[in-house]
Enzyme design. Sequence first.
Site, short mmCIF file in Angstrom:
data_model
loop_
_atom_site.label_atom_id
_atom_site.label_comp_id
_atom_site.label_asym_id
_atom_site.label_seq_id
_atom_site.Cartn_x
_atom_site.Cartn_y
_atom_site.Cartn_z
N HIS A 49 25.13 -100.75 3.34
CA HIS A 49 24.40 -101.54 3.18
C HIS A 49 24.61 -102.74 4.44
O HIS A 49 25.59 -102.64 4.87
CB HIS A 49 24.87 -102.34 1.91
CG HIS A 49 24.14 -103.80 1.55
ND1 HIS A 49 24.25 -104.89 2.26
CD2 HIS A 49 23.17 -103.94 0.60
CE1 HIS A 49 23.50 -105.79 1.84
NE2 HIS A 49 22.77 -105.35 0.89
N GLU A 51 24.44 -105.63 5.39
CA GLU A 51 25.53 -106.97 5.41
C GLU A 51 26.90 -106.29 5.24
O GLU A 51 28.05 -106.81 5.74
CB GLU A 51 24.99 -107.90 4.29
CG GLU A 51 23.80 -108.48 4.39
CD GLU A 51 23.49 -109.28 5.68
OE1 GLU A 51 24.57 -109.75 6.34
OE2 GLU A 51 22.69 -109.42 6.05
N CYS A 52 27.10 -105.25 4.49
CA CYS A 52 28.51 -104.65 4.24
C CYS A 52 28.98 -104.11 5.60
O CYS A 52 29.91 -103.83 5.77
CB CYS A 52 28.64 -103.77 3.05
SG CYS A 52 28.39 -104.73 1.51
N THR A 53 28.03 -103.37 6.38
CA THR A 53 28.09 -102.73 7.58
C THR A 53 28.86 -103.74 8.49
O THR A 53 29.89 -103.76 9.15
CB THR A 53 27.14 -101.95 8.09
OG1 THR A 53 26.70 -100.86 6.99
CG2 THR A 53 27.36 -101.34 9.33
N MET A 56 32.30 -104.91 7.50
CA MET A 56 33.64 -104.01 7.66
C MET A 56 33.62 -103.87 9.32
O MET A 56 34.59 -103.72 9.51
CB MET A 56 33.35 -102.78 6.84
CG MET A 56 33.11 -103.03 5.39
SD MET A 56 34.58 -103.82 4.67
CE MET A 56 35.72 -102.44 4.77
#
Length: 168
Positions: A49, A51-53, A56
């Site tokens: 995703h 935003e998750c990339t 992280m």
Amino acid sequence: MLPEGTAAPEFTLPGTAMDRDASEMSEYSLADALQRGPVIINFYLFDFHPECTEHMCSLHDLLWFDLDDRVTVFGISTDRSFSHRAFAETEELTFALLSDSDGSVAESYDVFYEEFNGHKRIAKRSAFVVDTDGTIRYAWSTDVPTVQPDFSAVKDALEGLQTVHSDD
């Protein structure tokens, strides 16, 4: 979200880390990690995703936690370990990504959506710092998936733990 000062719920989850054989999936437990030092727990929604990339990769780019090899970092989502492996390889993440496939760990930390965009039992974006006694020393969560954590606050919490332990 569980507040600071409360006991961190124990967990053992399957996961993957880039420092291991590509075919190897291992189990990771909070208790084992706490024997080495403090733990940063990052819950995130989905591998790959956007935003998750960003979340992280931002965590990975913070070299300050690499300076203390006692600090363990876990990224936890409800995606499966095989997806985590591909995500870690693509983004060159060096910390363990754990699979909370039924959402029970996210639920125990009170950071989960019953439903998010048609997906059931998904972890919310959140961050915790847990000291070696298993106590949550920093807690942050958001209901807005595009909001990123304040990693300087995570760093401050870790530095506070080092100050406490050096005074012992």
